[in-house]
Design a protein around this motif. Sequence first.
Motif, PDB file in Angstrom:
ATOM      1  N   VAL A 215       0.830  -1.202   0.000  1.00 37.67           N
ATOM      2  CA  VAL A 215       0.000   0.000   0.000  1.00 37.67           C
ATOM      3  C   VAL A 215       0.869   1.258   0.000  1.00 37.67           C
ATOM      4  N   ALA A 216       1.955   1.241   0.776  1.00 41.13           N
ATOM      5  CA  ALA A 216       2.865   2.399   0.814  1.00 41.13           C
ATOM      6  C   ALA A 216       3.479   2.633  -0.570  1.00 41.13           C
ATOM      7  N   LYS A 217       3.862   1.577  -1.235  1.00 42.88           N
ATOM      8  CA  LYS A 217       4.460   1.702  -2.560  1.00 42.88           C
ATOM      9  C   LYS A 217       3.447   2.262  -3.561  1.00 42.88           C
ATOM     10  N   ALA A 218       2.209   1.768  -3.498  1.00 41.61           N
ATOM     11  CA  ALA A 218       1.179   2.277  -4.407  1.00 41.61           C
ATOM     12  C   ALA A 218       0.905   3.752  -4.148  1.00 41.61           C
ATOM     13  N   SER A 219       0.831   4.138  -2.878  1.00 41.18           N
ATOM     14  CA  SER A 219       0.602   5.542  -2.530  1.00 41.18           C
ATOM     15  C   SER A 219       1.696   6.430  -3.098  1.00 41.18           C
ATOM     16  N   LEU A 220       2.934   6.011  -2.915  1.00 39.77           N
ATOM     17  CA  LEU A 220       4.061   6.804  -3.395  1.00 39.77           C
ATOM     18  C   LEU A 220       4.117   6.853  -4.918  1.00 39.77           C
ATOM     19  N   ALA A 221       3.805   5.731  -5.565  1.00 42.75           N
ATOM     20  CA  ALA A 221       3.807   5.710  -7.030  1.00 42.75           C
ATOM     21  C   ALA A 221       2.766   6.681  -7.586  1.00 42.75           C
ATOM     22  N   ILE A 222       1.585   6.693  -6.981  1.00 42.92           N
ATOM     23  CA  ILE A 222       0.525   7.602  -7.433  1.00 42.92           C
ATOM     24  C   ILE A 222       0.924   9.055  -7.180  1.00 42.92           C
ATOM     25  N   ALA A 223       1.397   9.332  -5.970  1.00 42.61           N
ATOM     26  CA  ALA A 223       1.748  10.708  -5.609  1.00 42.61           C
ATOM     27  C   ALA A 223       2.904  11.240  -6.446  1.00 42.61           C
ATOM     28  N   MET A 224       3.910  10.408  -6.702  1.00 45.69           N
ATOM     29  CA  MET A 224       5.062  10.843  -7.487  1.00 45.69           C
ATOM     30  C   MET A 224       4.674  11.110  -8.942  1.00 45.69           C
ATOM     31  N   ARG A 225       3.863  10.224  -9.502  1.00 48.39           N
ATOM     32  CA  ARG A 225       3.427  10.432 -10.890  1.00 48.39           C
ATOM     33  C   ARG A 225       2.640  11.737 -11.017  1.00 48.39           C
ATOM     34  N   TYR A 226       1.755  11.960 -10.075  1.00 47.80           N
ATOM     35  CA  TYR A 226       0.947  13.184 -10.141  1.00 47.80           C
ATOM     36  C   TYR A 226       1.834  14.416  -9.967  1.00 47.80           C
ATOM     37  N   ALA A 227       2.731  14.372  -8.994  1.00 52.78           N
ATOM     38  CA  ALA A 227       3.605  15.520  -8.739  1.00 52.78           C
ATOM     39  C   ALA A 227       4.492  15.830  -9.938  1.00 52.78           C
ATOM     40  N   ALA A 228       4.890  14.784 -10.657  1.00 57.25           N
ATOM     41  CA  ALA A 228       5.764  14.990 -11.819  1.00 57.25           C
ATOM     42  C   ALA A 228       5.021  15.594 -13.002  1.00 57.25           C
ATOM     43  N   THR A 229       3.711  15.370 -13.077  1.00 60.19           N
ATOM     44  CA  THR A 229       2.947  15.826 -14.249  1.00 60.19           C
ATOM     45  C   THR A 229       2.042  17.015 -13.957  1.00 60.19           C
ATOM     46  N   ARG A 230       1.871  17.344 -12.700  1.00 60.42           N
ATOM     47  CA  ARG A 230       1.016  18.489 -12.333  1.00 60.42           C
ATOM     48  C   ARG A 230       1.843  19.769 -12.472  1.00 60.42           C
ATOM     49  N   LEU A 231       1.480  20.575 -13.458  1.00 61.75           N
ATOM     50  CA  LEU A 231       2.234  21.797 -13.740  1.00 61.75           C
ATOM     51  C   LEU A 231       1.583  22.995 -13.060  1.00 61.75           C
ATOM     52  N   THR A 232       2.440  23.880 -12.582  1.00 61.98           N
ATOM     53  CA  THR A 232       1.954  25.106 -11.958  1.00 61.98           C
ATOM     54  C   THR A 232       2.958  26.225 -12.239  1.00 61.98           C
ATOM     55  N   VAL A 233       2.795  27.337 -11.556  1.00 62.73           N
ATOM     56  CA  VAL A 233       3.613  28.514 -11.855  1.00 62.73           C
ATOM     57  C   VAL A 233       5.078  28.271 -11.476  1.00 62.73           C
ATOM     58  N   GLY A 234       5.949  28.562 -12.443  1.00 65.59           N
ATOM     59  CA  GLY A 234       7.379  28.425 -12.215  1.00 65.59           C
ATOM     60  C   GLY A 234       8.093  29.761 -12.294  1.00 65.59           C
ATOM     61  N   PRO A 235       9.414  29.739 -12.442  1.00 67.35           N
ATOM     62  CA  PRO A 235      10.208  30.979 -12.471  1.00 67.35           C
ATOM     63  C   PRO A 235       9.804  31.938 -13.583  1.00 67.35           C
ATOM     64  N   THR A 236       9.253  31.395 -14.687  1.00 70.74           N
ATOM     65  CA  THR A 236       8.891  32.250 -15.825  1.00 70.74           C
ATOM     66  C   THR A 236       7.537  32.928 -15.637  1.00 70.74           C
ATOM     67  N   GLY A 237       6.805  32.518 -14.604  1.00 74.67           N
ATOM     68  CA  GLY A 237       5.465  33.061 -14.403  1.00 74.67           C
ATOM     69  C   GLY A 237       4.401  32.294 -15.150  1.00 74.67           C
ATOM     70  N   LYS A 238       4.813  31.276 -15.909  1.00 73.40           N
ATOM     71  CA  LYS A 238       3.863  30.452 -16.649  1.00 73.40           C
ATOM     72  C   LYS A 238       3.644  29.128 -15.916  1.00 73.40           C
ATOM     73  N   SER A 239       2.533  28.482 -16.224  1.00 72.53           N
ATOM     74  CA  SER A 239       2.225  27.193 -15.590  1.00 72.53           C
ATOM     75  C   SER A 239       2.932  26.069 -16.348  1.00 72.53           C
ATOM     76  N   ASP A 240       4.244  26.057 -16.244  1.00 64.03           N
ATOM     77  CA  ASP A 240       5.059  25.064 -16.952  1.00 64.03           C
ATOM     78  C   ASP A 240       6.055  24.379 -16.024  1.00 64.03           C
ATOM     79  N   TYR A 241       5.755  24.396 -14.738  1.00 65.77           N
ATOM     80  CA  TYR A 241       6.711  23.935 -13.732  1.00 65.77           C
ATOM     81  C   TYR A 241       6.092  22.811 -12.904  1.00 65.77           C
ATOM     82  N   SER A 242       6.728  21.650 -12.918  1.00 66.95           N
ATOM     83  CA  SER A 242       6.224  20.497 -12.168  1.00 66.95           C
ATOM     84  C   SER A 242       6.288  20.773 -10.662  1.00 66.95           C
ATOM     85  N   ILE A 243       5.220  20.421  -9.936  1.00 61.83           N
ATOM     86  CA  ILE A 243       5.228  20.662  -8.487  1.00 61.83           C
ATOM     87  C   ILE A 243       6.232  19.760  -7.779  1.00 61.83           C
TER      88      ILE A 243
END
Length: 395
Positions: free
Chosen positions: A80-108
């Motif tokens: 269960v811990a591995k599944a939780s981390l796999a889901i959270a890491m995948r989402y964090a890697a693909t969820r884009l938000t505001v980065g240094p450029t001011g655009k939503s092109d930065y992975s959380i």
Amino acid sequence: MPGVRVEDMGYKMQLNGVDNAKLVFDNVRVPRENLLNKFSDVDESGNFSSPIKGGRARFLTVADQLLSGRICIASMSQGVAKASLAIAMRYAATRLTVGPTGKSDYSILNYQLQQRALLPLLARTYALNFGLDYVKDRYSNQKEDGSEHQEIVTMCCVIKPLCAWNVENVSSVSRERCGGQGYLAANRFGIFIGLSHAAMTAEGDNSVLMQKVAKERLASFKPNAVKEVQADVDSTEYLHSVLANRENITFMTLGKKLMKAGKENLFETWMLQESDLVQAAAHSFGERLVSERFAAVIESADESLKPTLSQLYHLHLLSVIENKLGEFMLSGVLSPEVAQKVSSRAAQLCIELTPQSLALTEAFAINDEMLSAPIARDWVKYNEGDNQGELDCSY
């Protein structure tokens, strides 16, 4: 059958596939031939006999049948811990938000907030997996003469609570770090949190099991031989020595207090006065054991894997100390000067490990169908239409 009642225990938070029930015998006589008599028996004349001398010894022998269950629960917790981390890491890697450029092109995942929350949990889950693998091996291959049994009992009793507490922490933090998406039932964190609470309770309440760990370990305790190492947060050898010294101090302190209390005050001291020390001693044993096994795995690992595993091990040790920094300082095994450097070094390791984080969760080999969480897949496409928050495997 007259006098026998079987009643359902009711709907649980999770794991309702496990059909828990009450079994009640009301003035029912069980024939002697139907008694469970592996460890004791009653002959035709009503005489009781057992090869195991003493009521407590017989109780503990029967209770030992729970050991395999504790290993299974620890294994479930790790899954269960591995599944939780796999889901959270995948989402964090693909969820884009505001980065240094001011655009939503930065992975959380680039944010320190995400890294400091998830990377230490990833390191600990790896560490516990290596510890659990060792316990499984010792349990399956123990000597037939029983000479190793008591040591293995203690290891089984400590690894279950550590894995169960870890999965509760992992599933809760992972859910939070996935924000509102993590709160959707389709993304499974609710199930994982419910499972973690089952793991903390089944086959022995975690904290009660830790009392047994402290008792059994204290009965056979010999101080760890700790090599004196120069204090350095960059040295895993030094950080492991901190854990080993902490174990020595807690068990020696506990032993002295129990000796001072004497037999007549044993219950009051153990149950009413020194519960925190009892728990700390058991934890110190478990943490030292897991650390040893992580180091052993690195020693025998393929050379290509050693750099990343060494970073994970380093982060794990720092996180164990950081989470109870005050206790380590108060016990005298960590100086204030060294303690000040722990958090900053852990944060740096999180940055260094982040590029490997997805690969480290992919190594769990949990496929998309088993994860069954939209945010672990193409969650943007999933949200294009009105899915009503339900899992649709066609996306």
